[in-house]
Design an enzyme around this catalytic site. Structure first.
Site, PDB file in Angstrom:
ATOM      1  N   ARG A  31       0.424  -7.289  11.810  1.00 57.59           N
ATOM      2  CA  ARG A  31       1.371  -6.599  12.688  1.00 57.59           C
ATOM      3  C   ARG A  31       2.666  -7.383  12.824  1.00 57.59           C
ATOM      4  O   ARG A  31       2.729  -8.561  12.502  1.00 57.59           O
ATOM      5  CB  ARG A  31       0.777  -6.394  14.071  1.00 57.59           C
ATOM      6  CG  ARG A  31      -0.295  -7.386  14.434  1.00 57.59           C
ATOM      7  CD  ARG A  31      -0.864  -7.060  15.796  1.00 57.59           C
ATOM      8  NE  ARG A  31      -2.293  -6.942  15.696  1.00 57.59           N
ATOM      9  CZ  ARG A  31      -3.158  -7.456  16.601  1.00 57.59           C
ATOM     10  NH1 ARG A  31      -2.711  -8.086  17.668  1.00 57.59           N
ATOM     11  NH2 ARG A  31      -4.440  -7.314  16.429  1.00 57.59           N
ATOM     12  N   ASP A  76       5.959  -7.856  15.840  1.00 57.30           N
ATOM     13  CA  ASP A  76       6.307  -7.605  17.242  1.00 57.30           C
ATOM     14  C   ASP A  76       7.394  -6.536  17.364  1.00 57.30           C
ATOM     15  O   ASP A  76       8.118  -6.260  16.415  1.00 57.30           O
ATOM     16  CB  ASP A  76       6.884  -8.885  17.879  1.00 57.30           C
ATOM     17  CG  ASP A  76       5.856  -9.990  17.988  1.00 57.30           C
ATOM     18  OD1 ASP A  76       4.652  -9.691  18.025  1.00 57.30           O
ATOM     19  OD2 ASP A  76       6.281 -11.166  18.049  1.00 57.30           O
ATOM     20  N   ARG A  97       8.856 -17.253  15.424  1.00 61.38           N
ATOM     21  CA  ARG A  97       9.951 -17.238  16.396  1.00 61.38           C
ATOM     22  C   ARG A  97      10.011 -18.543  17.195  1.00 61.38           C
ATOM     23  O   ARG A  97      11.100 -19.008  17.546  1.00 61.38           O
ATOM     24  CB  ARG A  97       9.818 -16.023  17.312  1.00 61.38           C
ATOM     25  CG  ARG A  97      10.098 -14.711  16.561  1.00 61.38           C
ATOM     26  CD  ARG A  97       9.604 -13.481  17.320  1.00 61.38           C
ATOM     27  NE  ARG A  97      10.196 -13.426  18.642  1.00 61.38           N
ATOM     28  CZ  ARG A  97       9.764 -12.604  19.607  1.00 61.38           C
ATOM     29  NH1 ARG A  97       8.734 -11.787  19.389  1.00 61.38           N
ATOM     30  NH2 ARG A  97      10.349 -12.597  20.779  1.00 61.38           N
TER      31      ARG A  97
END
Lengths: 245, 245
Positions: B50, B52, B198
């Protein structure tokens, strides 16, 4: 009272155009809301001209009169803080009362960006027109020269155009550039009718892909018939590039 | 039954991430809706992993099993027609049953784009992180080398991470590039924890602007403490660049 001139850019994607409309998010609305917060009263804003829904601006100009005596960098900071991120203040200047954002404009420059390949560019889909059929640039350049000059542009304006009276305008130049794999059409003129740049671009592209003949341009000036020219190119490829004073 | 592998890109701006969530517009949801229309029944989709909310993909991969026997170009056309414009099909392939979008992945490559100047780029505001303070690229490159290799990345993952068990991962390389006036950080690894790329980027930038010291990296691997490293860089600068099989 001081007169303030603001240069700013905006991404037209999420705006219903420049001009205030009931219950729509427009550029004028968010600017007037920001000025009302600063002044605690409504302030009338004058623009160089409106843009349609989805059209972007690189260097749009407004002016307004204010009783406040902030310096230019304070104006810039106050406005940028209060405005949404899709409007970007570029420059603030104090001008004398003879300046008017619309009436003082000598020339307006628009740019229209086209990507001419099979696949669209995912991240630029709201910033350029995707044309799949191969465009013959030489044909576009020839057609562009035919449109330059002073003509009655009735055929190149929206049939429901709200411009009354004379529809004679002067196009100073139409330049067709190839930049970074894109076709850019730059149109400079003293004034534009509703959808005029987009219909010029739509016509140039239809000539470039062979759907219309060069002769449609002279016919359009002779007959003033909207049907003679091309479609209205989509708004999201168009940029108000510069207002010349 | 045939197994179909799809490579596709998406603009994460208007998606609440990849994975289905109640009443949210997600990438998985719109793909499953398109496949349900084609099959007139629900089809289970497997992804490489996945992303975000707000994260983009240049080359994301899914697979699914289908009772239909369309050829690859028919699959491509059917899907692109049914999918919204912010998802772009890149490539369709038939694969045998041993292929699995997640389990067969050998490496994932992410890219993170930063613009490091005073003003943000209006038209790229949803596609890069705007950092105003000057970034010392040499310091970023040194820090990047310290993060490469096999480590317990607990300190570099969201504290509410839903990854259970071992948090050891291997970063094959972190390359810091300067391209078109932007800083691009490319991270290649065998697997990633929640927010890991990130937080790596946030840490590298904080070291680059002098807010944190190089030593925080070794301390993070020793203490596994999230507080020791930098902020989570915003999702809109991140791209899933490639899944290597």
């Amino acid at each position: 009272m001081e007169r303030i001139k603001i240069h700013f850019a905006y991404d037209g994607t999420d705006f219903a155009g420049y001009q205030v409309q009931l219950e729509k998010r427009t550029v004028q609305l968010v600017i007037e809301q920001a000025l009302a917060k600063i002044h605690r009263q409504d302030i009338k804003v004058f623009t160089s001209g409106r843009t349609d829904s989805g059209v972007h601006a690189i260097d749009q100009v407004i002016h307004f009169n204010t009783p406040l005596t902030l310096d230019c960098s304070a104006w810039r900071n106050a406005l940028q803080t209060l405005l949404p991120i899709d409007i970007q203040i570029k420059h603030v200047e104090k001008v004398d009362e003879s300046f008017h954002a619309r009436k003082s404009a000598k020339e307006k420059i628009y740019r229209y960006q086209i990507i001419n390949q099979r696949e669209y560019d995912l991240f630029k889909r709201m910033y350029e027109w995707h044309v799949i059929k191969p465009i013959n640039i030489d044909q576009v350049k020839i057609a562009a020269k035919r449109i330059e000059g002073t003509h009655d542009f009735t055929a190149f304006s929206a049939s429901k155009s709200n411009v009354k009276g004379d529809k004679t305008r002067t196009i100073h130049a139409i330049d067709v550039l190839e930049e970074f794999g894109r076709i850019v059409i730059e149109v400079r003129g003293d004034g534009f009718l509703t959808h005029m740049v987009r219909i010029i671009v739509g016509t140039l592209v239809e000539i470039g892909i062979g759907r219309r003949d060069q002769s449609c341009i002279d016919r359009a000036f002779a007959t003033l018939d909207r049907q003679v020219v091309g479609l209205t190119a989509p708004s999201h490829g168009l940029y108000l590039w510069k207002v010349v004073y």
